[in-house]
Design an enzyme around this catalytic site. Sequence first.
Site, PDB file in Angstrom:
ATOM      1  CD1 TRP A 241      48.695 -51.393 114.640  1.00  0.00           C
ATOM      2  CD2 TRP A 241      48.617 -52.681 116.455  1.00  0.00           C
ATOM      3  NE1 TRP A 241      48.245 -52.631 114.244  1.00  0.00           N
ATOM      4  CE2 TRP A 241      48.188 -53.454 115.341  1.00  0.00           C
ATOM      5  CE3 TRP A 241      48.642 -53.300 117.702  1.00  0.00           C
ATOM      6  CZ2 TRP A 241      47.806 -54.796 115.453  1.00  0.00           C
ATOM      7  CZ3 TRP A 241      48.252 -54.630 117.809  1.00  0.00           C
ATOM      8  CH2 TRP A 241      47.839 -55.358 116.692  1.00  0.00           C
ATOM      9  CB  SER A 242      53.613 -52.045 115.232  1.00  0.00           C
ATOM     10  OG  SER A 242      54.854 -52.709 115.126  1.00  0.00           O
ATOM     11  CG  LEU A 243      56.723 -48.670 110.642  1.00  0.00           C
ATOM     12  CD1 LEU A 243      57.978 -48.088 111.281  1.00  0.00           C
ATOM     13  CD2 LEU A 243      57.051 -49.338 109.322  1.00  0.00           C
TER      14      LEU A 243
END
Length: 415
Positions: A241-243
Amino acid sequence: MSTNGAPAHRRRGQLFDSAFHDRFGQWPVGFVPAGGADMGDIVAVANAVGDGDDSAFYDAFVASGDVHAAEARRALVAGHRRSARARFLRASCMYAAAYHPIYGTPVDPRLLAAFDKQMDAFRTAMELCDPPVRPVAIPFEGGELPAYLVPAAERADQVRPLLILTNGFDATITDMYFASGVAALDRGYHVLMFDGPGQGAMLYRRGVPLRPDWETVIGAVVDFAETVPIVDRSRIALSGWSLGGYLAPRAASGEHRLAACIADPGQWDIADAIRRFLAAFGVPDADTVDVTGLDEATLAHLSAAIDADREMRWQIVQRGYWTTGVPDLRGFLRALAGFTLKDRVGGIRCPTLLTAAENDPLAADTAAFFDALTCPKALLRFTAAEGAGEHTEAVNRSLYNQRALDWLDEVLRAG
């Protein structure tokens, strides 16, 4: 002040007086269904912070964590192990929320103090599981990655599929546990969470920076997973998740033992995001410019704009420079330019799920990434109307987990 006592500038849905503090203070909202916090905890902290500074924010969250930890210890003495475990988990969540505004180098001793409390509380909560769960160390390039392998709920001794969770820029093992781990455990997955280079203890305590070649990192993680008797070696999946929405598919492009990959949101070239940033500040030919070779005048212009904006300064200077181990904007742009999948996307062979939230700027290129994939693939879109339109569906993780894990169930069952 408005008539209800909240600052007149506060946006709809904002709990903290400062929009900057609200960004971090609402992280635990998404963890409520998984036992990371309750809304009352977060509202009480917001009220305690008021119009205070970063120190007030830190002190209020740490104080909340201290209260939960003390209650946990009292419950444990009284023999209430279930209550103690729940309170230690809430303590870990509050401590984890305390220190994001004070990111950066030199590392603030308060950040390390809160992180240590966070991980101590989490470790104690895991030890109160039945059977107890203890931290593990994954061999990696002459050292070790700190990790937890948590068995599926009520299936601790069974051979089951494994879901590996990977972070991005600024979350930790405990955040992954609340954001996705609990939901996956309830589905019958064993869950492996770890701090990679540039993440959690690897960054805070060891100073190891982030790197783009996540296939190397996940290769070591899968090597370890295959030694665990309860892991079904044919059904090892990876979710980021995210980067991590870049890191997970990057890993899948080179680590072909993975049975499935999830990217939340799907990202395949960070340089494209840099070019949009440059265009917003009027850099000529931003869509084609070499982001690693900007002249000094342009860099000075950008640096001044970044320093003048608290949010950008946090993202780029406090977090970005520290996480990537660089001293300045030129180094940061050079580091991020290496985070690309455009020349590796054909190497992704396993079924892959990409997500895209309506208001998430990091999902701007998800559709193009999806079109470039040649593996079995799916794309999930999340909207503001369903309360899941922000980055990583942050305040509606229940909806994300339902849809993403339904996809994973189908893929691994079919396999």
